[in-house]
Design a protein around this motif. Structure first.
Motif, PDB file in Angstrom:
ATOM      1  N   UNK A 161       0.828  -1.207   0.000  1.00 43.96           N
ATOM      2  CA  UNK A 161       0.000   0.000   0.000  1.00 43.96           C
ATOM      3  C   UNK A 161       0.860   1.253   0.000  1.00 43.96           C
ATOM      4  N   UNK A 162       1.927   1.249   0.771  1.00 44.06           N
ATOM      5  CA  UNK A 162       2.821   2.409   0.817  1.00 44.06           C
ATOM      6  C   UNK A 162       3.383   2.713  -0.571  1.00 44.06           C
ATOM      7  N   UNK A 163       3.751   1.682  -1.278  1.00 47.27           N
ATOM      8  CA  UNK A 163       4.312   1.853  -2.619  1.00 47.27           C
ATOM      9  C   UNK A 163       3.259   2.353  -3.613  1.00 47.27           C
ATOM     10  N   UNK A 164       2.030   1.883  -3.476  1.00 49.59           N
ATOM     11  CA  UNK A 164       0.977   2.219  -4.436  1.00 49.59           C
ATOM     12  C   UNK A 164       0.225   3.503  -4.124  1.00 49.59           C
ATOM     13  N   UNK A 165       0.157   3.865  -2.858  1.00 47.53           N
ATOM     14  CA  UNK A 165      -0.638   5.027  -2.445  1.00 47.53           C
ATOM     15  C   UNK A 165       0.272   6.212  -2.225  1.00 47.53           C
ATOM     16  N   UNK A 166       0.725   6.811  -3.324  1.00 43.15           N
ATOM     17  CA  UNK A 166       1.695   7.908  -3.261  1.00 43.15           C
ATOM     18  C   UNK A 166       1.029   9.236  -3.106  1.00 43.15           C
TER      19      UNK A 166
END
Length: 166
Positions: A161-166
């Motif tokens: 999620x951290x990688x995708x939710x910028x």
């Protein structure tokens, strides 16, 4: 040449059926029903990110995964994450057990808790939900960013999620 023609045809048909659910594709719209039998449409949810979580009240994996989903939600709700929490059991008699599941797990009140006991929405086929739990992370346009079948750890989901939710 190493695969019998009949098997190849089955694999090609399955790939064609799955293609609409590939990452990057727009998720199908689906309308489900809340505890008061009000319609809730996936495309009616306005949010930068929507997590669609399919679960069953009698699924041991779902009972383990929903607390993880809750923790991940708490980490990412500040980025606009909303959750459409879908009870995947069918039949009119199941509704009380769906709502008991949400209470037992203390699922957040701001989540949209829905069910479709008569399968009017056809969500199992639209989202290829053949096993539970099943998660789809969607962007503001309802494009699929991530999908998961089965359990994942809090660390793994948080990292993704951290990688995708910028």
């Amino acid at each position: 040449n190493w695969l019998p023609a009949a098997d190849l045809e089955k694999h090609q048909a399955e790939a064609g059926r799955m293609e609409p659910l590939f990452v990057g594709k727009k998720a199908p719209d689906v309308t489900l029903f809340d505890k008061d039998n009000n319609e809730v449409s996936l495309y009616g949810i306005e949010s930068p990110y929507t997590l669609v979580a399919f679960w069953r009240y009698d699924c041991s994996h779902c009972n383990k995964e929903m607390p993880v989903v809750k923790k991940v939600y708490e980490k990412f709700k500040s980025k606009g994450l909303k959750v459409l929490s879908v009870c995947g059991n069918s039949g009119d008699a199941i509704l009380p057990k769906c709502w008991e599941f949400t209470e037992r797990h203390a699922l957040p009140a701001e989540w949209m808790q829905v069910a479709d006991p008569l399968r009017r929405s056809r969500f199992p086929s639209l989202f290829n939900v053949s096993g539970f739990p099943r998660l789809f992370l969607l962007d503001k346009d309802k494009k699929i960013l991530y999908k998961q079948g089965g359990e994942a750890s809090e660390a793994t989901m948080s990292r993704v999620f951290e990688r995708l939710m910028k």
